[in-house]
Design a protein around this motif. Structure first.
Motif, PDB file in Angstrom:
ATOM      1  N   LEU A  75       0.712  -1.223  -0.190  1.00  0.00           N
ATOM      2  CA  LEU A  75      -0.322   0.076  -0.083  1.00  0.00           C
ATOM      3  C   LEU A  75       0.718   1.140  -0.248  1.00  0.00           C
ATOM      4  CD1 LEU A  75      -2.724  -1.190   1.994  1.00  0.00           C
ATOM      5  CD2 LEU A  75      -2.695  -0.316  -0.273  1.00  0.00           C
ATOM      6  N   GLY A  76       2.378   1.039   0.475  1.00  0.00           N
ATOM      7  CA  GLY A  76       2.737   2.393   0.726  1.00  0.00           C
ATOM      8  C   GLY A  76       2.942   2.916  -1.285  1.00  0.00           C
ATOM      9  N   ALA A  77       2.865   1.536  -1.744  1.00  0.00           N
ATOM     10  CA  ALA A  77       3.441   2.633  -2.809  1.00  0.00           C
ATOM     11  C   ALA A  77       2.430   3.663  -3.506  1.00  0.00           C
ATOM     12  CB  ALA A  77       3.400   1.350  -3.972  1.00  0.00           C
ATOM     13  N   TYR A  78       1.277   3.432  -2.970  1.00  0.00           N
ATOM     14  CA  TYR A  78      -0.168   3.998  -3.683  1.00  0.00           C
ATOM     15  C   TYR A  78      -0.193   5.732  -2.913  1.00  0.00           C
ATOM     16  CZ  TYR A  78      -0.582  -0.264  -6.006  1.00  0.00           C
ATOM     17  OH  TYR A  78      -1.275  -1.514  -6.321  1.00  0.00           O
ATOM     18  N   ASP A  79      -1.042   6.521  -3.852  1.00  0.00           N
ATOM     19  CA  ASP A  79      -1.099   7.470  -3.294  1.00  0.00           C
ATOM     20  C   ASP A  79      -2.677   7.692  -2.754  1.00  0.00           C
ATOM     21  OD1 ASP A  79       1.427   8.997  -3.680  1.00  0.00           O
ATOM     22  OD2 ASP A  79       0.730   9.244  -6.196  1.00  0.00           O
ATOM     23  N   TRP A  80      -3.655   7.128  -3.752  1.00  0.00           N
ATOM     24  CA  TRP A  80      -4.799   6.989  -3.219  1.00  0.00           C
ATOM     25  C   TRP A  80      -4.859   5.442  -2.702  1.00  0.00           C
ATOM     26  CZ3 TRP A  80      -8.213  11.121  -2.682  1.00  0.00           C
ATOM     27  CH2 TRP A  80      -8.107  12.487  -2.480  1.00  0.00           C
ATOM     28  N   LEU A  81      -6.611   5.430  -2.306  1.00  0.00           N
ATOM     29  CA  LEU A  81      -7.236   4.683  -2.260  1.00  0.00           C
ATOM     30  C   LEU A  81      -8.232   4.765  -2.274  1.00  0.00           C
ATOM     31  CD1 LEU A  81      -7.171   1.101  -1.534  1.00  0.00           C
ATOM     32  CD2 LEU A  81      -7.315   1.973   0.875  1.00  0.00           C
ATOM     33  N   ILE A  82      -8.898   4.337  -3.541  1.00  0.00           N
ATOM     34  CA  ILE A  82     -10.545   4.527  -4.173  1.00  0.00           C
ATOM     35  C   ILE A  82     -11.731   3.303  -3.424  1.00  0.00           C
ATOM     36  CG2 ILE A  82     -12.230   5.589  -5.620  1.00  0.00           C
ATOM     37  CD1 ILE A  82      -9.665   6.835  -6.654  1.00  0.00           C
ATOM     38  N   PHE A  83     -12.570   3.513  -2.180  1.00  0.00           N
ATOM     39  CA  PHE A  83     -13.603   2.096  -2.466  1.00  0.00           C
ATOM     40  C   PHE A  83     -14.631   2.761  -3.015  1.00  0.00           C
ATOM     41  CE2 PHE A  83     -10.955   1.869   1.278  1.00  0.00           C
ATOM     42  CZ  PHE A  83     -10.460   0.807   1.630  1.00  0.00           C
ATOM     43  N   THR A  84     -15.771   1.853  -3.985  1.00  0.00           N
ATOM     44  CA  THR A  84     -16.337   2.046  -4.693  1.00  0.00           C
ATOM     45  C   THR A  84     -17.924   1.718  -4.395  1.00  0.00           C
ATOM     46  OG1 THR A  84     -15.811   0.307  -6.319  1.00  0.00           O
ATOM     47  CG2 THR A  84     -14.417   2.274  -6.553  1.00  0.00           C
ATOM     48  N   SER A  85     -17.796   1.547  -3.005  1.00  0.00           N
ATOM     49  CA  SER A  85     -19.291   0.469  -2.425  1.00  0.00           C
ATOM     50  C   SER A  85     -18.378  -0.208  -0.879  1.00  0.00           C
ATOM     51  CB  SER A  85     -19.639  -0.861  -3.416  1.00  0.00           C
ATOM     52  OG  SER A  85     -18.487  -2.004  -3.128  1.00  0.00           O
ATOM     53  N   ALA A  86     -19.776  -0.436  -0.681  1.00  0.00           N
ATOM     54  CA  ALA A  86     -19.745  -0.470   1.190  1.00  0.00           C
ATOM     55  C   ALA A  86     -18.970  -2.381   1.162  1.00  0.00           C
ATOM     56  CB  ALA A  86     -20.878  -0.904   1.923  1.00  0.00           C
ATOM     57  N   ASN A  87     -19.800  -3.037  -0.014  1.00  0.00           N
ATOM     58  CA  ASN A  87     -19.021  -4.361   0.042  1.00  0.00           C
ATOM     59  C   ASN A  87     -17.422  -4.615  -0.306  1.00  0.00           C
ATOM     60  OD1 ASN A  87     -21.052  -6.016   0.473  1.00  0.00           O
ATOM     61  ND2 ASN A  87     -22.218  -5.690  -1.754  1.00  0.00           N
TER      62      ASN A  87
END
Length: 254
Positions: A48-60
């Motif tokens: 995860l440290g390689a990313y800038d954003w974490l995008i969640f598209t649903s509660a599931n």
């Protein structure tokens, strides 16, 4: 009134509609299933440290992502340094239950608005992973067009379900259903995989069922089957859909 959401999500919408006096038939057209192979998800979680954003598209997506996080002995601290985005208030609330306040929740839940929201970053090349179902419509293509490097992480899959199909079919044929609600494009596709479109086209004059869609992407999928959307809220959320349904039937009864 028919609710077509997945089993895991249908009860909340059904309860809201029932509290308003609607007779609700829960007709989940999709089931949420775990993947057979989580190796790519687990690899991304460890990196995860390689990313800038974490995008969640649903509660599931939030639920399944956190299950993989915990399976590796990790918790919310693994997201340190990441900016987190959530599509809509329900997804944002699911993120908050894990102690994370989303940095970005677009005011309108359309792909065009999502792209604008995610482009306002911090100046670095953004590489957001997007935990999501295996084969949904997503914002990944729009983000790539905007210059982001995107890793899409399927964390669950949706499969067709068929509970109460015969009851829904019989009531459609008799013209005794007022409305069918759709909360995603996949619910539309799976609804028409089980209910022939001609059943609706052949309904008695003046008794055709109304279609209620959560937003324009779902409405576009409905049009693919030759049907217009009768009810669509301005904000693309379940509470807004309930309000739009209420306003529609209050206007009819006035």
């Amino acid at each position: 009134m028919v609710v077509t959401r997945a089993r895991e999500q249908a009860s909340g919408l059904a309860a809201q509609l029932a509290d308003l006096g609607a007779e609700v038939i829960q007709f989940p057209t999709i089931d949420i299933k775990p993947l057979e192979d989580y190796s790519s998800v687990d690899a991304a979680v460890r990196n995860l440290g390689a990313y800038d954003w974490l995008i969640f598209t649903s509660a599931n997506g939030v639920k399944c992502f956190w299950e993989r996080l915990e399976a590796q002995g990790l918790d919310a601290r693994a997201l340190y340094g990441l900016q987190v985005a959530a599509i809509g208030p329900a997804t944002a609330q699911a993120v908050r239950t894990h102690g994370i306040a989303p940095d970005c929740v677009p005011e309108a839940y359309m792909r065009k608005r999502r792209r604008r929201a995610y482009r306002t970053g911090h100046g670095r090349q953004e590489s957001p992973p997007a935990p999501r179902p295996r084969s949904p419509r997503s914002a990944a293509e729009e983000l790539r067009k905007a210059g982001a490097q995107v890793d899409v992480l399927p964390v669950y899959e949706t499969v067709p379900a068929a509970a109460h199909r015969d009851e829904v079919l019989q009531r459609l044929e008799a013209g005794t259903l007022d409305a069918v609600t759709f909360g995603s494009s996949s619910t539309v596709d799976n609804f028409f995989a089980q209910i022939p479109a001609d059943t609706i086209r052949n309904q008695p004059e003046g008794k055709r069922v109304k279609f209620a869609s959560i937003g324009p992407v779902t409405t576009k999928t409905l049009a693919k089957y030759g049907f217009a959307c009768d009810i669509q809220p301005e904000d693309f959320t379940i509470p807004a859909l309930v309000k739009a349904l209420t306003a529609h039937y209050e206007k009819q009864g006035a």
